[in-house]
Write an enzyme that holds these catalytic residues in place. Sequence first.
Site, short mmCIF file in Angstrom:
data_model
loop_
_atom_site.label_atom_id
_atom_site.label_comp_id
_atom_site.label_asym_id
_atom_site.label_seq_id
_atom_site.Cartn_x
_atom_site.Cartn_y
_atom_site.Cartn_z
N GLY A 15 0.84 -1.21 0.00
CA GLY A 15 0.00 0.00 0.00
C GLY A 15 0.87 1.25 0.00
N VAL A 27 16.90 8.36 -0.99
CA VAL A 27 17.70 7.24 -1.52
C VAL A 27 18.50 7.73 -2.72
CG1 VAL A 27 17.56 5.01 -2.71
CG2 VAL A 27 16.15 5.42 -0.67
N ARG A 76 0.88 -4.95 -5.74
CA ARG A 76 1.03 -6.23 -5.03
C ARG A 76 1.25 -7.26 -6.14
NH1 ARG A 76 -0.59 -4.40 0.15
NH2 ARG A 76 -2.31 -2.93 0.04
N ASP A 107 5.70 -5.28 5.90
CA ASP A 107 6.22 -6.62 6.22
C ASP A 107 6.30 -7.54 5.01
OD1 ASP A 107 6.75 -6.43 8.86
OD2 ASP A 107 4.83 -7.24 9.55
N SER A 109 6.54 -6.77 1.84
CA SER A 109 7.61 -6.32 0.95
C SER A 109 8.97 -6.72 1.51
CB SER A 109 7.55 -4.81 0.78
OG SER A 109 6.27 -4.44 0.31
N THR A 129 4.33 2.22 5.61
CA THR A 129 2.94 1.79 5.71
C THR A 129 2.21 2.70 6.69
OG1 THR A 129 1.41 0.09 6.49
CG2 THR A 129 3.65 -0.03 7.37
N ASP A 131 -0.09 1.75 8.48
CA ASP A 131 -0.66 0.90 9.54
C ASP A 131 0.17 0.85 10.83
OD1 ASP A 131 -2.55 0.28 7.63
OD2 ASP A 131 -1.59 -1.60 7.04
N ASP A 133 2.33 -1.21 11.64
CA ASP A 133 2.30 -2.59 12.14
C ASP A 133 3.60 -3.34 11.91
OD1 ASP A 133 2.06 -2.67 9.41
OD2 ASP A 133 0.44 -4.13 9.37
N ARG A 158 -17.83 14.58 13.90
CA ARG A 158 -18.27 14.87 15.27
C ARG A 158 -19.19 16.09 15.30
NH1 ARG A 158 -15.04 14.38 20.60
NH2 ARG A 158 -15.98 15.94 21.92
N MET A 173 -8.62 2.80 8.71
CA MET A 173 -7.79 1.71 8.17
C MET A 173 -6.82 1.15 9.21
SD MET A 173 -6.73 2.56 4.29
CE MET A 173 -7.74 1.97 2.94
N GLY A 174 -6.02 0.19 8.77
CA GLY A 174 -5.00 -0.37 9.68
C GLY A 174 -4.80 -1.86 9.48
N ARG A 175 -5.47 -2.43 8.50
CA ARG A 175 -5.42 -3.88 8.25
C ARG A 175 -5.75 -4.63 9.55
NH1 ARG A 175 -2.53 -6.70 3.81
NH2 ARG A 175 -1.70 -4.71 3.21
N GLU A 191 -15.84 8.07 22.48
CA GLU A 191 -16.47 7.43 23.64
C GLU A 191 -16.12 5.94 23.68
OE1 GLU A 191 -17.99 10.05 22.10
OE2 GLU A 191 -17.84 11.21 23.95
N GLU A 227 -10.53 -1.11 11.00
CA GLU A 227 -10.83 -1.94 9.83
C GLU A 227 -10.75 -3.44 10.14
OE1 GLU A 227 -7.61 -1.62 7.03
OE2 GLU A 227 -8.73 -2.58 5.42
P1 ADP Z 1 3.10 -4.73 2.55
O1 ADP Z 1 4.50 -4.68 2.03
O2 ADP Z 1 2.48 -3.38 2.71
O3 ADP Z 1 2.98 -5.60 3.79
P2 ADP Z 1 1.97 -6.90 0.97
O4 ADP Z 1 1.85 -7.82 2.12
O5 ADP Z 1 0.84 -6.83 -0.01
O6 ADP Z 1 2.19 -5.39 1.42
O7 ADP Z 1 3.31 -7.26 0.20
C1 ADP Z 1 3.73 -6.53 -0.94
C2 ADP Z 1 4.32 -7.48 -1.96
O8 ADP Z 1 5.51 -8.07 -1.42
C3 ADP Z 1 3.45 -8.64 -2.37
O9 ADP Z 1 2.52 -8.30 -3.36
C4 ADP Z 1 4.49 -9.61 -2.91
O10 ADP Z 1 4.88 -9.25 -4.21
C5 ADP Z 1 5.66 -9.38 -1.97
N1 ADP Z 1 5.63 -10.39 -0.91
C6 ADP Z 1 4.81 -10.45 0.17
N2 ADP Z 1 5.05 -11.55 0.91
C7 ADP Z 1 6.05 -12.21 0.30
C8 ADP Z 1 6.76 -13.42 0.56
N3 ADP Z 1 6.49 -14.19 1.62
N4 ADP Z 1 7.74 -13.80 -0.31
C9 ADP Z 1 8.02 -13.05 -1.38
N5 ADP Z 1 7.40 -11.89 -1.68
C10 ADP Z 1 6.42 -11.47 -0.87
O1 F6P Z 2 -1.51 -1.33 4.37
C1 F6P Z 2 -2.19 -0.15 4.10
C2 F6P Z 2 -3.64 -0.43 3.85
O2 F6P Z 2 -4.28 0.78 3.52
C3 F6P Z 2 -4.37 -1.12 4.99
O3 F6P Z 2 -4.74 -0.22 6.02
C4 F6P Z 2 -5.52 -1.73 4.26
O4 F6P Z 2 -6.00 -2.88 4.93
C5 F6P Z 2 -4.91 -2.13 2.93
O5 F6P Z 2 -3.77 -1.32 2.75
C6 F6P Z 2 -5.83 -1.95 1.74
O6 F6P Z 2 -5.17 -2.41 0.63
P1 F6P Z 2 -5.68 -2.25 -0.88
O7 F6P Z 2 -5.10 -0.95 -1.39
O8 F6P Z 2 -5.10 -3.42 -1.57
O9 F6P Z 2 -7.16 -2.22 -0.84
#
Ligand code: ADP
Ligand code: F6P
Length: 324
Positions: A15, A27, A76, A107, A109, A129, A131, A133, A158, A173-175, A191, A227
Amino acid sequence: MAKEINTIGVLTSGGDAPGMNAAIRAVVRKALVNGKQVKGIRRGYQGLLEEDIFDMTRESVSDILDKGGTILFTARCSDFRTEEGQAKGAEICKKHGIDGLVVIGGDGSFAGAQKLANLGVNTVGVPGTIDLDIACTEYTIGFDTAVNTAMEAIDKVRDTSTSHERCSIIEVMGRNAGYIALWCGIANGAEDILIPEGYDYDEQKIINNIISNRKCGKKHHIIINAEGIGHSTSMARRIEAATGVETRATILGYMQRGGNPTCRDRVYATMMGALAVDLLCEGKTNRVVGYTNGEFKDFDINEALGMNKGVSSYMTDVARDMSR
Ligand code: ADP
Ligand code: F6P
């Protein structure tokens, strides 16, 4: 002796998050200052597999520091989860001379970066991210902007909620994590705050809370719902039926991911992007950058992915005390 890095690649994945552009800029400029070449990879691992790779200069990142989103686009990519996809990605890096890669994302990525590191491409992850997280760091790029965006939106809900003497459920949001909900809950004086890390699914407690607050003369009742719990619309229907108080659900959605990054997101993203480059230049690989106890640090990706993160129980206690 670690092999010297000549060319650094950079991609954004998962995301998008406000501040990713500031990290990309850092970078590119830090790598050029360190005498390295830089290649941008569009659309994360998807673009890597499609060889959507281009040379980046100082000018490629002009005028982006204050912009939301990511100029490199993001995606993704399910193909990259396979061993064939990862081997192809490593081959493409080698073909383009990319011997160091900065992966800006969450995570998932980082798990991809770990696979590339195992295949001989030096990688450093930068936490991007909204989130918050990622366990090894107290800060992730985009969280600060996202909570501020959500907080301002909730202030507006509000106002109308008070005017109509309604209950409002606002979903953020926040997964699977409740950080945005908890922070907004405190900042907006909610509240009730429902987060995956602590919600017991006892709706009767919320209903009792609304009824007793009404008796005390409260004009609105704001519920921030994460979420990860979801179902705000059906929850609103049930709460209205049980309390007799008009109840509306608002799902804030993707607006939380956009907009100009805050000062904090610009500065921290810049520091993290620069540190990632310095780590690669020192020959480090399989690392992830983080911010803890007032310092920018780096961690082993394997260790970082194995860490657990919880919400502070003191924060949730204080949040509850504020709404009593
Ligand atoms: P985020 O990086 O925000 O956690 P995703 O979980 O969707 O988002 O991961 C982003 C991309 O990273 C995935 O679409 C995939 O291409 C790659 N990825 C995720 N998990 C793995 C994994 N276990 N091994 C290899 N690539 C991964
Ligand atoms: O990781 C960021 C985030 O916006 C989460 O809060 C949410 O669950 C997810 O991405 C939504 O992803 P997508 O853009 O694939 O709908």
